[in-house]
Write an enzyme that holds these catalytic residues in place. Sequence first.
Site: not given
Length: 521
Positions: A208, A268-269, A385, A512
């Site tokens: 983006k 974005g998500r 499991h 970041k």
Amino acid sequence: MALKNINPTTTNAWKKLTNHFNEAQNLNIKELCKDVNRKEDFSIYFDDLLVDFSKNRITKETLDLLVELANEVDLKDAIEKQFLGEKINVTEGREVLHTALRSSSDEPILIDGKDIKPKIQTALRKIRSFSNKVISGKWKGYTGKQITDIVNIGIGGSDLGPDMVVESLQYYKNRLTTHFVSNIDGDHVSEIIKRLDPETTLFVIVSKTFTTQETITNAETIKNWFLKSATIFDIPKHFVAVSTNLEAVDNFGIDKANVFPMWNWVGGRFSLWSAVGLSISLSVGFDNFKALLEGAEEMDLHFKNEDFNKNIPVVLALLSIWYNNFYLAETEAVLPYSQYLKKLPDYLQQAIMESNGKGIDRNGEKVDYQTGTIVWGSTGTNMQHAFMQLVHQGTKLIPADFIGYKESLYGLTDHHKKLMANYYAQMDALAFGKTKEEVHLELKFSGNEAKINQLLPFKVFEGNRPSNKILFDKLTPKSLGKLISLYEHKIFTQGILWNIYSYDQFGVELGKELAKKLLNS
Ligand SMILES: O=P(O)(O)OC[C@H]1O[C@](O)(CO)[C@@H](O)[C@@H]1O
């Protein structure tokens, strides 16, 4: 008009819920399920989907009070504002309009007085025509060969959504092989490059912002590798981009004709429905991509129009709040009984935790109640499991969504019968457990009478562990669209009720910045 700003804990409904919880915390699912009407009373049917939430520690009063809470914070008004395109992403000054991407109505949606629908339609036509050319082999690489491999280069929302959908719709895939590169770890991109032929690979760079360190680094590495055998004049045949940052895309050397749009009014998500989903359309064809959007729209309309007590995303959001804020359950599990959905938990982790992992309310004040749940999970039966021991007998309360399909895609009925027997058995075991008396009898009749006292406590299952049954007829692009949209609206509902902003992600910035500083030091 802004979203209402109401601390949920100050509402009358919250106070009533707190009182109700004092009694309700002793509710027992096994006892509750003795009511023959319970299943019907606590189930919602919606086309090919059944959501049965009868195995929860709730009564009708609990649900009524939770709905009262939703009404008191005016969820209805918030839903309308979202669909109308008001700037409900206040901290970023943006609209939240992923729903517009799949809307088939002619009703305009205005941003700054301009209808965005024509732009969406133009982008969809471009996705269709490009996908058709690549899939049919009309689109040729620089030596005249057809494209055989697609590489999606992106991270977070520019990777997880498309990757999860392509994996989930594997059954519907065409001849193209699709790869996803996301991690800044050079070993990731190296492993992918190893499998590629530059003459027949198409790279889809999805970002983006087109500034994301991981994506740009991976894209540069790939471009350099490509240019070892091709020239810069060959780039237009092999590189396309999806972005809002046209300047950066241009600087990277991508042909203007090969740029697919992204818009600031889509987070974005929540963007897999846009051109961010180009690799989906390339992998399963545009018609299947369109069906995915149609399924999502069906859920949008259900969410928008259905009464809250029969509204699937709202009910699931309210149940989650019930456990998160009253039982103080910290996590919830997403457990799909389909190997195709193995990437769904990863995808939902970003969607849910990046959205609702917020500790500041819409007043800018620190919240004094719990918000975003921790989401995790894996596919059944593998997880039985692995971690289910803890869910059955551990000390933590972990509400779980069990996602299943009545039919399998390849029709191996023997396998599917066994898979579904496990699906139902897990929910029953969690809810009803196994009493001391039952264990006692079992040990007695299995010839272990001498060991009864020693083994009995370890073999008891307390039960009373909640789950939701989310059952579709079949895994199709449409039903997958519905499922993803369901969770998107659950996220929205919870954000509204918790009085937080769900559509920013400032929490990812500090790391970041520090990494950049370290790199430059
Ligand atoms: O599409 P972009 O701009 O490269 O961003 C990728 C991802 O990075 C984030 O901004 C933060 O992790 C996500 O919200 C987003 O999905």
